[in-house]
Design a protein around this motif. Structure first.
Motif, mmCIF file in Angstrom:
data_model
loop_
_atom_site.group_PDB
_atom_site.id
_atom_site.type_symbol
_atom_site.label_atom_id
_atom_site.label_comp_id
_atom_site.label_asym_id
_atom_site.label_seq_id
_atom_site.Cartn_x
_atom_site.Cartn_y
_atom_site.Cartn_z
ATOM 1 N N MET A 98 0.849 -1.192 0.000
ATOM 2 C CA MET A 98 0.000 0.000 0.000
ATOM 3 C C MET A 98 0.889 1.248 0.000
ATOM 4 S SD MET A 98 -2.858 1.091 2.792
ATOM 5 C CE MET A 98 -3.555 -0.556 2.675
ATOM 6 N N ILE A 99 0.615 2.188 -0.879
ATOM 7 C CA ILE A 99 1.399 3.408 -1.001
ATOM 8 C C ILE A 99 0.722 4.513 -0.194
ATOM 9 C CG2 ILE A 99 2.449 5.041 -2.582
ATOM 10 C CD1 ILE A 99 3.412 2.162 -2.893
ATOM 11 N N PHE A 100 1.479 5.144 0.704
ATOM 12 C CA PHE A 100 0.919 6.189 1.550
ATOM 13 C C PHE A 100 1.414 7.561 1.097
ATOM 14 C CE2 PHE A 100 -1.267 3.688 4.553
ATOM 15 C CZ PHE A 100 -0.518 2.539 4.762
ATOM 16 N N TYR A 101 0.504 8.509 1.170
ATOM 17 C CA TYR A 101 0.830 9.897 0.850
ATOM 18 C C TYR A 101 1.856 10.436 1.858
ATOM 19 C CZ TYR A 101 0.015 14.974 0.676
ATOM 20 O OH TYR A 101 0.158 16.335 0.611
ATOM 21 N N ASN A 102 2.871 11.138 1.348
ATOM 22 C CA ASN A 102 3.917 11.780 2.155
ATOM 23 C C ASN A 102 4.879 10.777 2.785
ATOM 24 O OD1 ASN A 102 5.140 14.180 2.907
ATOM 25 N ND2 ASN A 102 4.143 14.233 4.900
ATOM 26 N N GLN A 103 4.836 9.524 2.370
ATOM 27 C CA GLN A 103 5.760 8.515 2.899
ATOM 28 C C GLN A 103 7.114 8.640 2.194
ATOM 29 O OE1 GLN A 103 5.366 5.885 5.370
ATOM 30 N NE2 GLN A 103 7.553 6.002 5.022
ATOM 31 N N VAL A 104 8.164 8.377 2.943
ATOM 32 C CA VAL A 104 9.522 8.407 2.392
ATOM 33 C C VAL A 104 9.983 6.969 2.165
ATOM 34 C CG1 VAL A 104 11.916 9.081 2.803
ATOM 35 C CG2 VAL A 104 10.048 10.582 3.550
ATOM 36 N N TYR A 105 10.524 6.710 0.980
ATOM 37 C CA TYR A 105 11.051 5.393 0.626
ATOM 38 C C TYR A 105 12.514 5.548 0.199
ATOM 39 C CZ TYR A 105 6.145 3.910 0.444
ATOM 40 O OH TYR A 105 4.843 3.633 0.750
ATOM 41 N N GLN A 106 13.255 4.436 0.276
ATOM 42 C CA GLN A 106 14.657 4.457 -0.123
ATOM 43 C C GLN A 106 14.994 3.208 -0.927
ATOM 44 O OE1 GLN A 106 17.418 5.406 2.945
ATOM 45 N NE2 GLN A 106 19.171 4.532 1.891
#
Length: 721
Positions: free
Chosen positions: A1-9
């Protein structure tokens, strides 16, 4: 699930390759890289991003810009610069979002924004880059900071405009007796309605008509010293029916109710309901409603069921779009910020582990809520102050406070509280059955059986039941109907995440979140430790940096939990870390106590001191009198003695006098462990004599003084008699 304002690396990259999700518009996701001073949005499909996450190539990481900044710690120049840049972002992001997200239209949008604000295009690019990279919030634009937190959007303030009423109408001729209603007569009607009817006294329409006749259609005269009125004959006055007819023409129910009762009365009970709360949202997480209620049940102590502890407070947080409960707190705190703080903490807590604490086993699909919203609708009072400001600036959770006595503005959560209370009343012992008991009725408080933990388990079960209950009259969208969606909160939540934008946020560092919601206070550094609320605390950092010497009498800001004052926290300037201060031994009597208990003890001690004030003063005065009397007597005796021949003689014999006095004192103070009366018939103790050592000659003055002191002692104790 992709969340708004989430940071990924991206984990397989050597360089800093972190990205932030700035918009989710299924099936497309827009993101921006966190490195570079002019990073522009890029887009990727949701499926591609989810595949990379599932493959472990892309991992969700903590937000590097999430921190706790307080305006009180910023300089005026920093605040001025931030607010100046925020005016550019806040005034354009909503209007130009679509153009800025797309590469083809982005440059034109930047040109227009730069022209509107008289800025260089590069300056605008850098402002938006900082805004996107650092959390999409206001504090992202702080100068000289490379970290900030949260997400941002303009505040949406809703309000209703008052509808005016027309003043002119066509002439109307009554066929019964009376007069024609001209414009002048209608103005008279308007005057008495405004002057008498629309008042808090709430006089009737009939009485208003009588005021009309008294003021405009009667003679005034004095009879026997009293003022009286004589109404004109019926052919010259308007009839009540005419007045009523034109009153209905002039009628403005909103204005009438607001003026006669209150605007709150109209808004609460009489305003038209032409919309639905769900229409104000565009998916889960857009709006949460939070409210508290005092449950209609009495509980008993968890230590002794014979002790009744009163009624518990229930805090609930519910998602407006799906009606899903997202946070709960059941306890004895509040309604207050402490209770609200616990509900906000539960809002981001994994509900599987939360339910497990109460022996309830669920899976994540049964209660998937552990997120922060974009907007939080709450009451005034506990949701005003520093902690709320911190949530706004660092997480960009917008707070919409409702007016007093306007429960209808949080109708969803209010309605669910009513349902929960109703079921508790029907089933649980100790529930309030009547608002007022009549004589002879059994006191329902005596039936209290449940303790706080058991009641919490009941509330959890009721909320989970609600999450799976079909919502009647939910405004289903056409696509929902096509998908065969059954309108339960769980289904709406899941469907909304998959098909709507939503504004759900998650936080990976619960300590930073809690640091933002804990209340703040001022502590003072002293030599005896860090003083706060009358307690003394110590800190390793304070010792290492010599605060107690260098920063004595300096005030510092601390965060604290009023339910446990054994430790307090000093937030660091970086907004992410904090130092712990522990209670010192000088305040250990308060260890394990709540702030309320500590303040009670402190007030109690002050009251005890006040009660002993007179006695303490009497004791002090009487002690002074006794000391003065001793001194006075000593001075009197000294005067009666013959004075030495010279002052030098008095000073010269001090050492010898001391030795003589010490010998007398030892003689008087020595221990004698033999009871003379008991051992009178016993054989005398054999005393072994040792050869006497050669005695040194004693000065004549000392020997003479010794004899004199012994004679005086013998005289005082009656040994000469």
């Amino acid at each position: 699930m992709i969340f708004y304002n989430q940071v990924y690396q991206y984990v397989n990259s050597d360089k800093d390759n972190r990205i932030r999700i700035i918009e989710v518009d299924d099936p497309i996701v827009y993101y921006v890289e966190l490195h570079g001073d002019t990073a522009m949005p890029k887009k990727i499909s949701v499926k591609t991003l989810e595949d990379e996450i599932d493959a472990g190539v892309l991992l969700a990481v903590s937000d590097p810009f999430l921190m706790n900044h307080d305006d009180k710690n910023l300089t005026l120049k920093q605040i001025e610069k931030r607010d100046e840049d925020w005016a550019v972002i806040n005034g354009t992001w909503g209007d130009y979002k679509c153009q800025l997200l797309e590469k083809k239209t982005r440059d034109l949008a930047f040109d227009q924004i730069a022209e509107n604000f008289n800025l260089k295009k590069l300056k605008v690019k850098r402002l938006f880059t900082r805004f996107w990279q650092r959390g999409l919030n206001k504090n992202a634009l702080l100068p000289d900071y490379n970290k900030s937190g949260g997400k941002g959007k303009e505040r949406d303030l809703a309000g209703a405009n008052k509808v005016g009423r027309p003043r002119k109408y066509a002439l109307s001729k009554e066929q019964n007796q009376g007069i024609n209603i001209t414009e002048e007569v209608k103005k008279q009607f308007s005057h008495v309605i405004k002057q008498y009817y629309r008042k808090k006294e709430q006089i009737t329409l009939t009485e208003t008509y009588e005021y009309l006749l008294r003021d405009f259609y009667s003679h005034k005269y004095i009879e026997d010293g009293e003022v009286k009125y004589s109404v004109w004959d019926a052919s010259r006055i308007p009839s009540y029916n005419q007045f009523y007819y034109w009153f209905k023409k002039y009628e403005d129910p909103q204005l009438d109710i607001s003026m006669r009762k209150s605007k709150k009365e109209f808004d609460l009970k009489h305003r038209p309901i032409l919309s639905n709360s769900s229409l104000e949202t565009d998916g889960p997480g857009t709006r949460f409603q939070v409210d508290a209620t005092i449950a209609d049940i009495y509980l008993v102590s968890s230590f002794n069921r014979s002790l009744i502890i009163g009624r518990p407070v229930v805090y609930g947080i519910i998602d407006v779009y799906s009606r899903l409960f997202t946070g709960v707190y059941v306890g004895l705190e509040g309604p207050s910020w402490t209770g609200a703080m616990m509900a906000l903490d539960n809002m981001i807590t994994d509900k599987v582990s939360y339910c497990a604490e109460y022996g309830i086993d669920i899976d994540e699909l049964q209660w998937p809520a552990k997120h922060m919203p974009e907007i939080l609708i709450a009451d005034r009072g506990e949701f005003e102050g520093y902690s709320v400001t911190s949530l706004i600036n660092n997480f960009n959770i917008k707070i919409e406070n409702t007016s007093a006595y306007r429960g209808d503005l949080k109708g969803i959560i209010e309605r669910q509280f009513g349902t929960i209370n109703g079921k508790i009343k029907r089933k649980a012992p100790g529930a309030i059955q009547k608002e007022y008991r009549e004589r002879g009725d059994r006191d329902y408080r005596l039936d209290a059986t449940l303790n706080l933990k058991e009641f919490t388990k009941i509330v959890i079960h009721l909320m989970m039941q609600h999450n799976q209950k079909i919502i009647d009259k939910y405004p289903l969208e056409k696509s929902m109907i096509e998908d065969g969606l059954v309108a339960t909160p769980l289904n709406l939540w899941t469907w909304g995440i998959a098909n709507k934008k939503g504004r759900l946020q998650v936080t990976n560092d619960k300590n930073i979140y809690r640091l933002n919601i804990l209340p703040r206070g001022k502590a003072r550094i002293t030599r005896a430790g860090i003083k706060f609320k009358g307690l003394s605390y110590g800190s390793e950092k304070a010792v290492n940096e010599q605060w107690y010497v260098k920063l004595r009498s300096t005030s510092i800001e601390v965060a604290y939990d009023p339910r446990d004052m054994d430790q307090i926290y000093i937030p660091s300037n970086d907004g992410r870390n904090f130092d712990i201060c522990f209670l010192l031994d000088t305040s250990k009597q308060y260890k394990g106590n709540m702030l309320e208990e500590i303040e009670f003890y402190q007030e109690y001690l002050e009251e005890l001191k006040a009660e002993q004030f007179v006695e303490q003063k009497n004791n002090s005065i009487n002690t002074d009198v006794a000391i003065e009397e001793i001194i006075k007597k000593a001075k009197s005796e000294k005067k009666r003695l013959s004075k030495p021949t010279s002052k030098a003689e008095q000073v010269r014999n001090i050492k010898v006098n001391r030795l003589a006095e010490k010998a007398l004192q030892r003689e008087e103070e020595k221990f004698d462990l033999v009871d003379r009366e008991t051992n009178v018939n016993q054989k005398p103790t054999q005393i072994l004599e040792f050869p006497k050592a050669k005695e040194e000659p004693v000065k004549k003055t000392s020997s003479s003084l010794m004899s004199k002191l012994k004679r005086k002692r013998d005289k005082e104790f009656g040994e000469d008699e």
